[in-house]
Motif scaffolding. Structure first.
Motif, PDB file in Angstrom:
ATOM      1  N   ASP A   1       0.834  -1.211   0.000  1.00  0.00           N
ATOM      2  CA  ASP A   1       0.000   0.000   0.000  1.00  0.00           C
ATOM      3  C   ASP A   1       0.873   1.267   0.000  1.00  0.00           C
ATOM      4  OD1 ASP A   1      -2.280   1.458  -0.068  1.00  0.00           O
ATOM      5  OD2 ASP A   1      -2.898   1.065   1.990  1.00  0.00           O
ATOM      6  N   PRO A   2       1.716   1.402  -1.034  1.00  0.00           N
ATOM      7  CA  PRO A   2       2.684   2.508  -1.056  1.00  0.00           C
ATOM      8  C   PRO A   2       2.012   3.869  -1.249  1.00  0.00           C
ATOM      9  CG  PRO A   2       2.650   1.400  -3.178  1.00  0.00           C
ATOM     10  CD  PRO A   2       1.742   0.611  -2.269  1.00  0.00           C
ATOM     11  N   ILE A   3       2.780   4.915  -1.008  1.00  0.00           N
ATOM     12  CA  ILE A   3       2.349   6.279  -1.346  1.00  0.00           C
ATOM     13  C   ILE A   3       2.090   6.323  -2.853  1.00  0.00           C
ATOM     14  CG2 ILE A   3       3.286   8.615  -1.658  1.00  0.00           C
ATOM     15  CD1 ILE A   3       4.788   8.280   0.916  1.00  0.00           C
ATOM     16  N   GLN A   4       1.124   7.139  -3.245  1.00  0.00           N
ATOM     17  CA  GLN A   4       0.873   7.370  -4.668  1.00  0.00           C
ATOM     18  C   GLN A   4       1.367   8.779  -5.029  1.00  0.00           C
ATOM     19  OE1 GLN A   4      -0.313   4.941  -6.718  1.00  0.00           O
ATOM     20  NE2 GLN A   4      -0.160   3.641  -4.895  1.00  0.00           N
ATOM     21  N   PRO A   5       1.719   8.994  -6.294  1.00  0.00           N
ATOM     22  CA  PRO A   5       2.189  10.331  -6.687  1.00  0.00           C
ATOM     23  C   PRO A   5       1.227  11.451  -6.269  1.00  0.00           C
ATOM     24  CG  PRO A   5       2.601   8.779  -8.449  1.00  0.00           C
ATOM     25  CD  PRO A   5       1.820   8.031  -7.404  1.00  0.00           C
ATOM     26  N   GLU A   6      -0.067  11.156  -6.265  1.00  0.00           N
ATOM     27  CA  GLU A   6      -1.057  12.184  -5.891  1.00  0.00           C
ATOM     28  C   GLU A   6      -0.890  12.596  -4.418  1.00  0.00           C
ATOM     29  OE1 GLU A   6      -1.772   9.298  -7.483  1.00  0.00           O
ATOM     30  OE2 GLU A   6      -1.977  10.260  -9.448  1.00  0.00           O
ATOM     31  N   ASP A   7      -0.423  11.658  -3.583  1.00  0.00           N
ATOM     32  CA  ASP A   7      -0.221  12.000  -2.169  1.00  0.00           C
ATOM     33  C   ASP A   7       0.887  13.045  -2.022  1.00  0.00           C
ATOM     34  OD1 ASP A   7      -2.083   9.986  -1.426  1.00  0.00           O
ATOM     35  OD2 ASP A   7      -0.513   8.459  -1.527  1.00  0.00           O
ATOM     36  N   ILE A   8       1.938  12.873  -2.803  1.00  0.00           N
ATOM     37  CA  ILE A   8       3.047  13.834  -2.722  1.00  0.00           C
ATOM     38  C   ILE A   8       2.644  15.155  -3.373  1.00  0.00           C
ATOM     39  CG2 ILE A   8       5.450  14.260  -3.420  1.00  0.00           C
ATOM     40  CD1 ILE A   8       5.008  12.194  -1.101  1.00  0.00           C
ATOM     41  N   ALA A   9       1.881  15.076  -4.465  1.00  0.00           N
ATOM     42  CA  ALA A   9       1.372  16.306  -5.091  1.00  0.00           C
ATOM     43  C   ALA A   9       0.555  17.108  -4.077  1.00  0.00           C
ATOM     44  CB  ALA A   9       0.521  15.963  -6.307  1.00  0.00           C
ATOM     45  N   GLU A  10      -0.225  16.396  -3.275  1.00  0.00           N
ATOM     46  CA  GLU A  10      -1.040  17.059  -2.244  1.00  0.00           C
ATOM     47  C   GLU A  10      -0.149  17.747  -1.209  1.00  0.00           C
ATOM     48  OE1 GLU A  10      -4.320  17.104  -2.654  1.00  0.00           O
ATOM     49  OE2 GLU A  10      -4.427  18.450  -0.938  1.00  0.00           O
ATOM     50  N   SER A  11       0.929  17.070  -0.819  1.00  0.00           N
ATOM     51  CA  SER A  11       1.864  17.667   0.161  1.00  0.00           C
ATOM     52  C   SER A  11       2.505  18.921  -0.420  1.00  0.00           C
ATOM     53  CB  SER A  11       2.977  16.670   0.526  1.00  0.00           C
ATOM     54  OG  SER A  11       2.433  15.459   0.964  1.00  0.00           O
ATOM     55  N   ILE A  12       2.901  18.853  -1.682  1.00  0.00           N
ATOM     56  CA  ILE A  12       3.541  20.011  -2.319  1.00  0.00           C
ATOM     57  C   ILE A  12       2.535  21.161  -2.401  1.00  0.00           C
ATOM     58  CG2 ILE A  12       4.555  20.871  -4.488  1.00  0.00           C
ATOM     59  CD1 ILE A  12       5.608  17.953  -4.932  1.00  0.00           C
ATOM     60  N   PHE A  13       1.303  20.829  -2.748  1.00  0.00           N
ATOM     61  CA  PHE A  13       0.282  21.870  -2.871  1.00  0.00           C
ATOM     62  C   PHE A  13       0.039  22.539  -1.507  1.00  0.00           C
ATOM     63  CE2 PHE A  13      -3.964  23.621  -3.032  1.00  0.00           C
ATOM     64  CZ  PHE A  13      -3.884  24.367  -4.192  1.00  0.00           C
ATOM     65  N   TRP A  14       0.002  21.721  -0.474  1.00  0.00           N
ATOM     66  CA  TRP A  14      -0.226  22.254   0.877  1.00  0.00           C
ATOM     67  C   TRP A  14       0.905  23.203   1.281  1.00  0.00           C
ATOM     68  CZ3 TRP A  14       2.621  20.778   5.477  1.00  0.00           C
ATOM     69  CH2 TRP A  14       2.117  21.340   6.648  1.00  0.00           C
ATOM     70  N   VAL A  15       2.142  22.726   1.103  1.00  0.00           N
ATOM     71  CA  VAL A  15       3.313  23.523   1.483  1.00  0.00           C
ATOM     72  C   VAL A  15       3.316  24.871   0.746  1.00  0.00           C
ATOM     73  CG1 VAL A  15       5.812  23.627   1.024  1.00  0.00           C
ATOM     74  CG2 VAL A  15       4.838  21.639   2.185  1.00  0.00           C
ATOM     75  N   ALA A  16       2.986  24.830  -0.540  1.00  0.00           N
ATOM     76  CA  ALA A  16       3.097  26.033  -1.378  1.00  0.00           C
ATOM     77  C   ALA A  16       1.946  27.001  -1.175  1.00  0.00           C
ATOM     78  CB  ALA A  16       3.166  25.625  -2.853  1.00  0.00           C
ATOM     79  N   ASN A  17       0.891  26.538  -0.513  1.00  0.00           N
ATOM     80  CA  ASN A  17      -0.276  27.404  -0.358  1.00  0.00           C
ATOM     81  C   ASN A  17      -0.551  27.786   1.094  1.00  0.00           C
ATOM     82  OD1 ASN A  17      -1.695  27.847  -3.106  1.00  0.00           O
ATOM     83  ND2 ASN A  17      -0.950  25.733  -3.129  1.00  0.00           N
ATOM     84  N   LEU A  18       0.426  27.561   1.947  1.00  0.00           N
ATOM     85  CA  LEU A  18       0.310  28.023   3.332  1.00  0.00           C
ATOM     86  C   LEU A  18       0.428  29.545   3.344  1.00  0.00           C
ATOM     87  CD1 LEU A  18       2.526  25.306   5.029  1.00  0.00           C
ATOM     88  CD2 LEU A  18       0.103  25.737   5.511  1.00  0.00           C
ATOM     89  N   PRO A  19      -0.015  30.186   4.419  1.00  0.00           N
ATOM     90  CA  PRO A  19       0.158  31.646   4.485  1.00  0.00           C
ATOM     91  C   PRO A  19       1.628  32.020   4.262  1.00  0.00           C
ATOM     92  CG  PRO A  19      -1.214  30.859   6.297  1.00  0.00           C
ATOM     93  CD  PRO A  19      -0.691  29.635   5.601  1.00  0.00           C
ATOM     94  N   ALA A  20       1.841  33.198   3.679  1.00  0.00           N
ATOM     95  CA  ALA A  20       3.180  33.606   3.228  1.00  0.00           C
ATOM     96  C   ALA A  20       4.216  33.678   4.355  1.00  0.00           C
ATOM     97  CB  ALA A  20       3.085  34.951   2.516  1.00  0.00           C
TER      98      ALA A  20
END
Ligand code: 8X3
Length: 250
Positions: A207-226
């Motif tokens: 049950d490995p990580i899927q690319p979408e899981d990492i995409a979600e992490s990147i999206f979260w990191v990049a959209n946090l308050p400045a």
């Protein structure tokens, strides 16, 4: 204002999933890689030339990287986010059995290529108070058999991320090192030289990580308050953890 992300290594895996995630939320993306047909297909899938732009070049070639960036049309020239995803592992064997040219390719791509495109884009990112997300690995943090040069390049990526974050203090540019663990993607096929049996065995029941899981992490990191910077983020599947230290006995 529409933001633009440049994502390296976008022909598959984390890169392609990240492009999809950001476009879904209204970002424009520049997708880069070596396989033109895949990039063109991705641009079409994402909605065409108004939202996505393909740059086809080999990140190991600094001049080609610079020329590609210089060729960006005006509506893709302002970059808010660099996702340094391009990278690879070659081989799973012990150091004494490895091929030197595989080691050099990993160093050229994972470290020198990443450093070059970061250097080329730094002024643009400072201008936009943008962000850099570098794809490191759990191999940055934990040695494992067969990790040798791959792990060393990813430790470089992590330390480079933290280092440039110091230098960029006061510019408003954020820098993050993301360290994924076992993830199901073409990465493993490349690492094993296309060995589908080894690929299936690695993921079987995991049950490995899927690319979408990492995409979600990147999206979260990049959209946090400045004012928020995630320095490093290690992400494993629940199935993956640590083992005891190995002890070789006579
Ligand atoms: C690679 C992650 O778990 O295959 O970056 O070492 S793992």
């Amino acid at each position: 204002m529409t933001k633009t992300a440049l994502i390296t290594g976008a022909t598959s895996g984390f890169g392609a999933a990240t492009a999809r995630r950001f476009v879904k939320e209204g970002w424009k993306v520049i997708v880069t890689g070596r396989r033109a047909e895949r990039l063109d297909a991705l641009v079409d899938e994402l909605g065409g030339a108004s939202v996505a732009h393909a740059l086809c070049f080999d990140i190991q070639d600094v001049d080609a990287t610079r020329n590609a960036i210089d060729s960006l049309p005006a509506d893709f020239a302002e970059i808010d986010l660099l996702v340094n995803n391009a990278g690879l592992a070659l081989g799973t064997g012990p150091a004494q059995e490895c091929n030197l040219s595989d080691w050099m390719t990993m160093i050229d791509t994972n470290t020198k290529g990443l450093v070059a495109i970061t250097h080329i884009l730094l002024d643009k990112l400072i201008e936009r108070k943008g962000a850099i997300v570098n794809l490191a690995s759990i191999a940055s943090n934990w040695p494992y058999p067969g990790g040798n040069v791959y792990g060393a390049t990813k430790a470089f990526v992590q330390q480079f991320s933290l280092g440039i974050r110091c230098d960029l203090a006061g510019t408003g540019v954020r820098v993050t090192s993301i360290e994924p663990g076992l993830c199901e993607s073409e990465f493993t096929l490349v690492r094993t030289g296309g060995n589908k049996e080894a690929y299936d065995k690695l993921y079987s029941g995991a049950d490995p990580i899927q690319p979408e899981d990492i995409a979600e992490s990147i999206f979260w990191v990049a959209n946090l308050p400045a004012h928020v910077n995630v320095n490093s983020l290690e992400v494993m599947p629940v199935s993956q953890s640590w083992s005891p230290f190995a002890i070789h006995r006579k």
